[in-house]
Design an enzyme around this catalytic site. Structure first.
Site, PDB file in Angstrom:
ATOM      1  N   GLY A 159       0.845  -1.198   0.000  1.00  0.00           N
ATOM      2  CA  GLY A 159       0.000   0.000   0.000  1.00  0.00           C
ATOM      3  C   GLY A 159       0.878   1.245   0.000  1.00  0.00           C
ATOM      4  CB  ILE A 161       2.996   2.729   4.749  1.00  0.00           C
ATOM      5  CG1 ILE A 161       2.022   3.802   5.265  1.00  0.00           C
ATOM      6  CG2 ILE A 161       4.231   2.675   5.645  1.00  0.00           C
ATOM      7  CD1 ILE A 161       1.371   3.469   6.611  1.00  0.00           C
ATOM      8  NE  ARG A 241      -3.043  -0.745  14.310  1.00  0.00           N
ATOM      9  CZ  ARG A 241      -2.606   0.431  13.881  1.00  0.00           C
ATOM     10  NH1 ARG A 241      -1.314   0.630  13.669  1.00  0.00           N
ATOM     11  NH2 ARG A 241      -3.457   1.420  13.674  1.00  0.00           N
ATOM     12  CD  GLU A 270       0.921  -0.538  20.205  1.00  0.00           C
ATOM     13  OE1 GLU A 270       1.201  -1.288  19.263  1.00  0.00           O
ATOM     14  OE2 GLU A 270       0.499   0.611  20.086  1.00  0.00           O
ATOM     15  CG  HIS A 288       1.998   2.659  17.742  1.00  0.00           C
ATOM     16  ND1 HIS A 288       0.908   1.820  17.843  1.00  0.00           N
ATOM     17  CD2 HIS A 288       1.956   3.173  16.490  1.00  0.00           C
ATOM     18  CE1 HIS A 288       0.243   1.836  16.687  1.00  0.00           C
ATOM     19  NE2 HIS A 288       0.865   2.645  15.853  1.00  0.00           N
ATOM     20  N   GLY A 290       5.139   5.593  14.626  1.00  0.00           N
ATOM     21  CA  GLY A 290       5.032   5.710  13.164  1.00  0.00           C
ATOM     22  C   GLY A 290       4.626   7.095  12.676  1.00  0.00           C
TER      23      GLY A 290
HETATM   24  C1  GLV Z   1      -0.937   4.276  13.422  1.00  0.00           C
HETATM   25  O1  GLV Z   1      -0.509   3.216  13.784  1.00  0.00           O
HETATM   26  C2  GLV Z   1      -2.017   4.434  12.527  1.00  0.00           C
HETATM   27  O2  GLV Z   1      -2.648   3.446  12.128  1.00  0.00           O
HETATM   28  O3  GLV Z   1      -2.286   5.590  12.186  1.00  0.00           O
HETATM   29  C1  GLV Z   2      -1.430   4.096   4.248  1.00  0.00           C
HETATM   30  O1  GLV Z   2      -2.006   5.120   4.021  1.00  0.00           O
HETATM   31  C2  GLV Z   2      -1.485   2.836   3.510  1.00  0.00           C
HETATM   32  O2  GLV Z   2      -2.507   2.587   2.847  1.00  0.00           O
HETATM   33  O3  GLV Z   2      -0.502   2.072   3.547  1.00  0.00           O
END
Ligand code: GLV
Ligand code: GLV
Length: 329
Positions: A159, A161, A241, A270, A288, A290
């Site tokens: 995706g 990221i 996750r 978590e 966490h 990110g």
């Molecule tokens: C962070 O982990 C998010 O899903 O935005």
């Molecule tokens: C984040 O926006 C994703 O879709 O990986």
């Protein structure tokens, strides 16, 4: 809705003010300003009057909570991941649910790269070494790490990221392979990435980075068997996750050096970290982070605010996860 006709929006943690300015004019904000997350019983109580809700990824939004908020007409998760929300339950009650895709892509990819570099070059372990007063002399064999150029990075989940990590990794001379539910030829061309089955990716990668959402399919996607087919020299990075990895199995594999190292930003339970991970030198642990940049957290607040305002004003929101509940589908 208050008597002045303005809706009430419940926000379960204090967010950057810059990001919620617009929402503050549009609605009455009920913001939890306490230390730590909003306690469940208080959340259940205060959702009663709320027209809109902005929960954190640490808040469970399930049928019980939705039943406690009979006026709820919009939910905007302050995260891109939404495994904390029972989407089916919201859909059944015709409540649109939104998330914050896009705005945190770069920040999250940067954290994945930070972990990749930190584990490869033993940055955190080396920092401890210096602070403990153990740096006596430069030595040819001191704290040696792994080269990156020419090695293979396996991306699981292609995706936004996952792709942003590929983009960065190309600059470090890493070869990219990936696995995802669907092949993506545009990605293959753009990043010279090769599609592999999960099994082949695990067997062939020097570094593996996870970028899948948490679903029933991806829960414990990396368990004992998967760890056992990875290279002994492999490094595993998780910024997705926690439950995507069986932490107990990972901790054992790291301890027995069947896997070289790991960098984790997320955890199975978590904020608890599996105790077996805590005393290992070959794992870097982050809380966490990110999306944790000043700019990103403001943009996430703006996006969540916009989503709530759009729905409560009868406009079509940008990022709706259950568009079937919107009037025009
Ligand atoms: C962070 O982990 C998010 O899903 O935005
Ligand atoms: C984040 O926006 C994703 O879709 O990986």
């Amino acid at each position: 809705m208050k008597s002045d006709g303005k809706p009430i929006v419940l926000i379960t943690r204090s967010l950057p003010e810059e990001g919620i300015k617009g929402l503050r004019e549009f609605a009455h904000l009920d913001i939890w300003e306490g230390e730590g997350p909003m306690p469940r019983d208080i959340l259940l109580e205060r959702v009663r009057n709320a027209d809109g809700l902005i929960p954190m990824l640490s808040d469970r939004v399930d049928g019980h909570l939705l039943d406690s908020g009979p006026k709820l007409r919009a939910i905007a998760n302050y995260a891109v991941g939404y495994d904390n929300i029972s989407l089916d339950e919201a859909t059944r009650r015709s409540i649109p649910v939104m998330n914050t895709p896009g705005v945190l892509t770069d920040a999250t990819a940067d954290i994945a790269m930070s972990l990749l570099l930190s584990v490869s070059r033993r940055v955190v372990e080396s920092d401890r070494f210096v602070r403990e007063g153990r740096f006596k002399v430069w030595s040819p064999k001191l704290l040696l790490g792994k080269d990156l150029r020419g090695r293979t990075l396996g991306i699981i989940g292609a995706g936004k990221i996952g792709q942003a990590v590929m983009e960065r990794a190309r600059g470090f001379g890493l070869n990219i392979v990936y696995h995802s539910r669907n092949r993506n030829e545009a990605v293959e061309e753009k990043f010279s990435a090769r599609y592999l089955s999960l099994e082949d990716l695990l067997r062939g990668s020097d570094i593996i980075s996870l970028h899948v959402p948490l679903t029933e399919e991806t829960r414990h996607m990396i368990g004992e068997r998967e760890l056992s087919i990875m290279k002994r020299s492999a490094i595993l990075i998780n910024t997705a996750r926690g439950p995507v990895i069986d932490e107990k199995a990972l901790s054992k594999a790291l301890r027995e050096r069947r896997v070289h190292g790991a960098g984790l930003d997320v955890y199975e339970e978590e904020p608890k970290v599996y105790p077996g991970l805590m005393d290992l030198d070959n794992v870097v642990l982050l809380p966490h982070l990110g999306s944790a940049t000043e700019g990103t957290r403001i943009e996430m607040a703006m996006l969540a605010s916009e989503g709530v305002m759009d729905v409560l004003s009868g406009r079509r929101p940008k990022h709706c996860l259950n568009p079937e509940v919107l009037e025009d589908g």
